[in-house]
Design a protein around this motif. Structure first.
Motif, short mmCIF file in Angstrom:
data_model
loop_
_atom_site.label_atom_id
_atom_site.label_comp_id
_atom_site.label_asym_id
_atom_site.label_seq_id
_atom_site.Cartn_x
_atom_site.Cartn_y
_atom_site.Cartn_z
N UNK A 77 0.83 -1.33 0.21
CA UNK A 77 -0.07 -0.02 -0.01
C UNK A 77 1.10 1.39 -0.02
N UNK A 78 0.32 2.12 -0.81
CA UNK A 78 1.05 3.78 -0.43
C UNK A 78 0.01 4.58 0.00
N UNK A 79 0.46 5.09 1.32
CA UNK A 79 -0.53 6.20 1.74
C UNK A 79 0.15 7.23 2.01
N UNK A 80 -0.64 8.29 2.22
CA UNK A 80 -0.17 9.79 2.40
C UNK A 80 -0.83 10.17 3.72
N UNK A 81 0.10 10.67 4.74
CA UNK A 81 -0.60 11.07 6.08
C UNK A 81 -0.01 12.70 6.27
N UNK A 82 -1.02 13.16 6.84
CA UNK A 82 -0.56 14.68 7.00
C UNK A 82 -0.44 14.88 8.55
N UNK A 83 0.63 15.44 9.08
CA UNK A 83 0.66 15.65 10.34
C UNK A 83 1.25 17.32 10.29
N UNK A 84 1.12 17.99 11.59
CA UNK A 84 1.51 19.14 11.92
C UNK A 84 2.75 19.24 12.83
N UNK A 85 3.65 19.90 12.35
CA UNK A 85 5.02 19.88 13.22
C UNK A 85 5.39 21.50 13.28
N UNK A 86 5.88 21.68 14.46
CA UNK A 86 6.62 23.19 14.57
C UNK A 86 8.00 23.28 14.49
N UNK A 87 8.51 24.05 13.78
CA UNK A 87 9.95 24.26 13.50
C UNK A 87 10.38 25.72 13.30
N UNK A 88 11.50 26.08 13.60
CA UNK A 88 12.16 27.63 13.44
C UNK A 88 12.51 27.79 12.16
N UNK A 91 12.64 27.81 5.21
CA UNK A 91 12.54 26.93 3.93
C UNK A 91 12.09 25.78 4.31
N UNK A 92 11.18 25.17 3.53
CA UNK A 92 10.45 23.86 3.38
C UNK A 92 11.55 22.89 3.01
N UNK A 93 12.61 23.03 2.27
CA UNK A 93 13.62 22.15 1.89
C UNK A 93 14.49 21.81 3.16
N UNK A 94 14.66 22.91 3.76
CA UNK A 94 15.32 22.96 5.06
C UNK A 94 14.73 22.07 6.20
N UNK A 95 13.23 22.39 6.26
CA UNK A 95 12.72 21.60 7.27
C UNK A 95 12.59 20.07 6.90
N UNK A 96 12.36 19.66 5.68
CA UNK A 96 12.53 18.31 5.27
C UNK A 96 13.87 17.63 5.49
N UNK A 97 15.02 18.41 5.22
CA UNK A 97 16.44 17.89 5.46
C UNK A 97 16.33 17.78 7.27
N UNK A 98 16.03 18.73 7.93
CA UNK A 98 16.22 18.82 9.27
C UNK A 98 15.26 17.66 9.95
N UNK A 99 14.12 17.18 9.40
CA UNK A 99 13.34 16.11 9.88
C UNK A 99 13.91 14.93 9.62
N UNK A 100 14.55 14.70 8.44
CA UNK A 100 15.07 13.54 8.06
C UNK A 100 16.37 13.18 8.90
N UNK A 101 16.98 14.15 9.33
CA UNK A 101 18.30 13.93 10.01
C UNK A 101 17.81 13.89 11.62
#
Length: 137
Positions: A77-88, A91-101
């Protein structure tokens, strides 16, 4: 048939692979092919008439059963989930990289917004319940 099942089959396990082969071989010898319903008639005829040589033959009646089957499967199955996070970060790319790390959000605490089942494989099935729902007269 009685002699063959008694000598080569499984008289205590009426509906068995060995007995099914014996019945199919007998039918093949006389040029007949049996469907599932035909085999149930033959098994029932055999079971109902243990003293067929000395008593009148009893004829089986057709019944209807409801079968509930339990299925176990592996589903891709492929699923898409939506969550809300807070971050300072701005840039969305920076947020993604930060979250990955550092800390991916717990996706299961979010909301599923899409689901696509694209492959499945049945791994096992079992009859869970059998209910007789009609008797024919």
């Amino acid at each position: 048939m009685n002699n063959n099942i008694g000598d080569y089959g499984r008289p205590r396990e009426l509906v068995s692979g060995a007995n099914q082969k014996i019945i199919k071989d007998i039918l093949d010898d006389i040029g007949m092919a049996a469907e599932t319903e035909d085999l149930s008639f033959i098994f029932s005829l055999y079971r109902m008439n243990p003293n067929y040589e000395t008593e009148p033959i009893k004829i089986p009646e057709l019944h209807t059963y409801e079968i509930v089957t339990k299925r176990r499967a592996t589903i891709s199955v492929n699923e898409l989930w939506k969550t809300t996070v807070e971050n300072y970060l701005e840039d969305e790319d920076d947020v993604q990289e930060f979250m990955d790390w550092f800390d991916n959000p717990d996706w299961w605490e979010g909301e599923m917004i899409d689901r696509d089942e694209y492959d499945e494989e049945t791994t096992d099935t079992d009859i869970d319940e059998i209910n007789k729902i009609s008797w024919y007269l």
